[in-house]
Design a protein around this motif. Sequence first.
Motif, PDB file in Angstrom:
ATOM      1  N   MET A 178       0.843  -0.645   0.046  1.00 54.02           N
ATOM      2  CA  MET A 178      -0.306   0.094  -0.152  1.00 54.02           C
ATOM      3  C   MET A 178       1.094   1.051   0.269  1.00 54.02           C
ATOM      4  N   GLU A 179       0.589   1.943  -0.818  1.00 54.21           N
ATOM      5  CA  GLU A 179       0.786   2.829  -0.699  1.00 54.21           C
ATOM      6  C   GLU A 179       1.133   4.221  -0.367  1.00 54.21           C
ATOM      7  N   LYS A 180       1.783   4.997   1.482  1.00 53.41           N
ATOM      8  CA  LYS A 180       0.964   5.477   2.274  1.00 53.41           C
ATOM      9  C   LYS A 180       2.250   6.905   2.413  1.00 53.41           C
ATOM     10  N   PHE A 181       1.626   8.147   2.709  1.00 52.27           N
ATOM     11  CA  PHE A 181       2.131   9.315   2.359  1.00 52.27           C
ATOM     12  C   PHE A 181       2.065  10.049   4.255  1.00 52.27           C
ATOM     13  N   LEU A 182       2.540  10.872   4.712  1.00 52.47           N
ATOM     14  CA  LEU A 182       2.849  11.321   5.624  1.00 52.47           C
ATOM     15  C   LEU A 182       2.366  12.879   5.489  1.00 52.47           C
ATOM     16  N   SER A 208       9.494   6.765   8.396  1.00 47.01           N
ATOM     17  CA  SER A 208      10.529   6.227   6.525  1.00 47.01           C
ATOM     18  C   SER A 208       8.746   6.101   6.256  1.00 47.01           C
ATOM     19  N   ILE A 209       7.944   6.814   5.382  1.00 47.48           N
ATOM     20  CA  ILE A 209       7.008   7.103   4.733  1.00 47.48           C
ATOM     21  C   ILE A 209       7.179   8.262   3.888  1.00 47.48           C
ATOM     22  N   PRO A 210       7.100   8.309   2.263  1.00 48.31           N
ATOM     23  CA  PRO A 210       7.360   9.505   2.256  1.00 48.31           C
ATOM     24  C   PRO A 210       6.590  10.950   1.931  1.00 48.31           C
ATOM     25  N   LEU A 211       7.125  11.918   2.186  1.00 46.85           N
ATOM     26  CA  LEU A 211       6.004  13.531   3.187  1.00 46.85           C
ATOM     27  C   LEU A 211       4.996  13.662   2.097  1.00 46.85           C
ATOM     28  N   LEU A 212       3.596  13.844   2.175  1.00 48.19           N
ATOM     29  CA  LEU A 212       2.437  14.283   1.599  1.00 48.19           C
ATOM     30  C   LEU A 212       2.560  15.823   1.935  1.00 48.19           C
ATOM     31  N   GLY A 213       3.185  16.406   2.654  1.00 43.42           N
ATOM     32  CA  GLY A 213       2.290  17.720   2.964  1.00 43.42           C
ATOM     33  C   GLY A 213       2.918  17.489   4.290  1.00 43.42           C
ATOM     34  N   ILE A 214       3.267  19.532   4.325  1.00 45.50           N
ATOM     35  CA  ILE A 214       3.483  19.797   5.789  1.00 45.50           C
ATOM     36  C   ILE A 214       2.402  21.262   6.052  1.00 45.50           C
ATOM     37  N   ILE A 215       1.020  20.610   6.898  1.00 45.88           N
ATOM     38  CA  ILE A 215       0.242  21.905   6.740  1.00 45.88           C
ATOM     39  C   ILE A 215       0.994  22.463   8.848  1.00 45.88           C
ATOM     40  N   PRO A 216       1.158  24.302   8.038  1.00 45.93           N
ATOM     41  CA  PRO A 216       1.556  24.759   9.119  1.00 45.93           C
ATOM     42  C   PRO A 216       0.518  25.196  10.511  1.00 45.93           C
ATOM     43  N   GLU A 217       0.428  24.955  11.460  1.00 47.71           N
ATOM     44  CA  GLU A 217      -0.570  24.786  12.890  1.00 47.71           C
ATOM     45  C   GLU A 217      -1.292  26.678  12.264  1.00 47.71           C
ATOM     46  N   SER A 218      -2.500  27.198  12.422  1.00 45.11           N
ATOM     47  CA  SER A 218      -2.683  28.091  12.233  1.00 45.11           C
ATOM     48  C   SER A 218      -4.253  28.275  11.726  1.00 45.11           C
ATOM     49  N   ASP A 246      -0.775  21.734  -2.940  1.00 43.36           N
ATOM     50  CA  ASP A 246      -0.240  21.078  -2.779  1.00 43.36           C
ATOM     51  C   ASP A 246      -0.470  19.676  -2.784  1.00 43.36           C
ATOM     52  N   ALA A 247      -0.809  19.569  -1.538  1.00 41.34           N
ATOM     53  CA  ALA A 247      -0.690  17.811  -0.972  1.00 41.34           C
ATOM     54  C   ALA A 247      -1.800  17.139  -1.751  1.00 41.34           C
ATOM     55  N   ALA A 248      -2.872  18.286  -2.220  1.00 39.64           N
ATOM     56  CA  ALA A 248      -4.000  17.146  -3.485  1.00 39.64           C
ATOM     57  C   ALA A 248      -3.280  17.261  -4.764  1.00 39.64           C
ATOM     58  N   ARG A 249      -2.386  17.648  -5.232  1.00 43.41           N
ATOM     59  CA  ARG A 249      -1.917  17.757  -6.645  1.00 43.41           C
ATOM     60  C   ARG A 249      -0.622  16.840  -6.719  1.00 43.41           C
ATOM     61  N   ARG A 250      -0.243  16.614  -5.475  1.00 37.96           N
ATOM     62  CA  ARG A 250       1.211  15.272  -4.964  1.00 37.96           C
ATOM     63  C   ARG A 250       0.185  13.750  -5.446  1.00 37.96           C
ATOM     64  N   LEU A 251      -0.954  13.915  -4.642  1.00 40.52           N
ATOM     65  CA  LEU A 251      -1.434  12.431  -4.602  1.00 40.52           C
ATOM     66  C   LEU A 251      -2.061  12.194  -6.221  1.00 40.52           C
TER      67      LEU A 251
END
Lengths: 277, 87
Positions: A178-182, A208-218, A246-251
Amino acid sequence: MMEMAQMAKVLVVTSGKGGVGKTTSTAALGAALAQSGQNVVVVDFDVGLRNLDLVMGAERRVVFDLVNVIQGDAKLAQALIRDKRVDSLSLLPASQTRDKDALTPEGVARVVAELREKFDWVICDSPAGIERGATLAMRHADLAVVVTNPEVSSVRDSDRIIGLLDSKTELAERGERMEKFLLLTRYDAARAARGEMLRTEDVLEILSIPLLGIIPESQEVLRASNIGSPVTLSSPDSPPGRAYFDAARRLRGEALPVAVPEEKRGIVHRLFGRRVA
Amino acid sequence: MKLPSFFSRRGSAPIARERLQIVLAHERALNGTSGDLVRILQEEILAVVARHVKIDRDMVQIKLDRGDSISTLEIDIQMPGEIAPAL
């Protein structure tokens, strides 16, 4: 129809730990994908504690739910709620009152298969924990987004969930990976820079899974749930809004580099900057 | 001597990171494929011991440590009070 069925992707948004941002992220990623023209359904698997309807601003439009469809009391089309802002976005709410055993493995399999035929993306919002609801939410997934806060208990629970994704899903049982993203949420770059919070690379190294995105505290994230709108709709240009886009585009397979938010501004800048942000 | 809180508060993230690495190394061994092995060993060893001595299931700890060249299986069975032969 056959072609559609092959194209559909079932995505589970999961974490193990509660309160890390699964529902917020499901709504934001689902809306972002729909805003880019994809046909999307977000499915709430948190039977008994539904909240995706509220976060999506559709709480007053719920008539039938996932359990009604599973038990044959309603047709899928009757339970689906189409978003008023983005018409390629739909919601399948969870039941609020019935017990969790109402989700049967066969029923979930049937509903997910039916959704695959209607949508490009089926996004399953998992309940917290590792019980039935969580394992059923991930059961038929093609890929997983593991939502994690840079905090010890969240990272530990994510590690446990990754283990389940690799063993208790249909894909895993067929011997496939399974593809898993952080998806790192509530990230505070300033605190990470001061060594007060786990850094992105720490969490990535541990899980150790690929990074999908970082959502800043906001505060935009809280504001979005207050008004019942995915943050990609309510504040598309805010830092979390952009991060979810950006995360959606990576998906969708775009090789978009993930920028780690950095805190470079001085304290004076921050004090004044906060007002604007 | 204790460091002033200003210094000790800085950099708790490295401690978090180290603690996570240790606990996850342990948990992955228990939850992975070796988890089944540990469970099977635990059940069978318990059954053998219980045939001769009365034991409390909660007082049994089984730990598998995997090393590069050597792995160790640690079995810790606590028998409170006098050893009572099982009938």
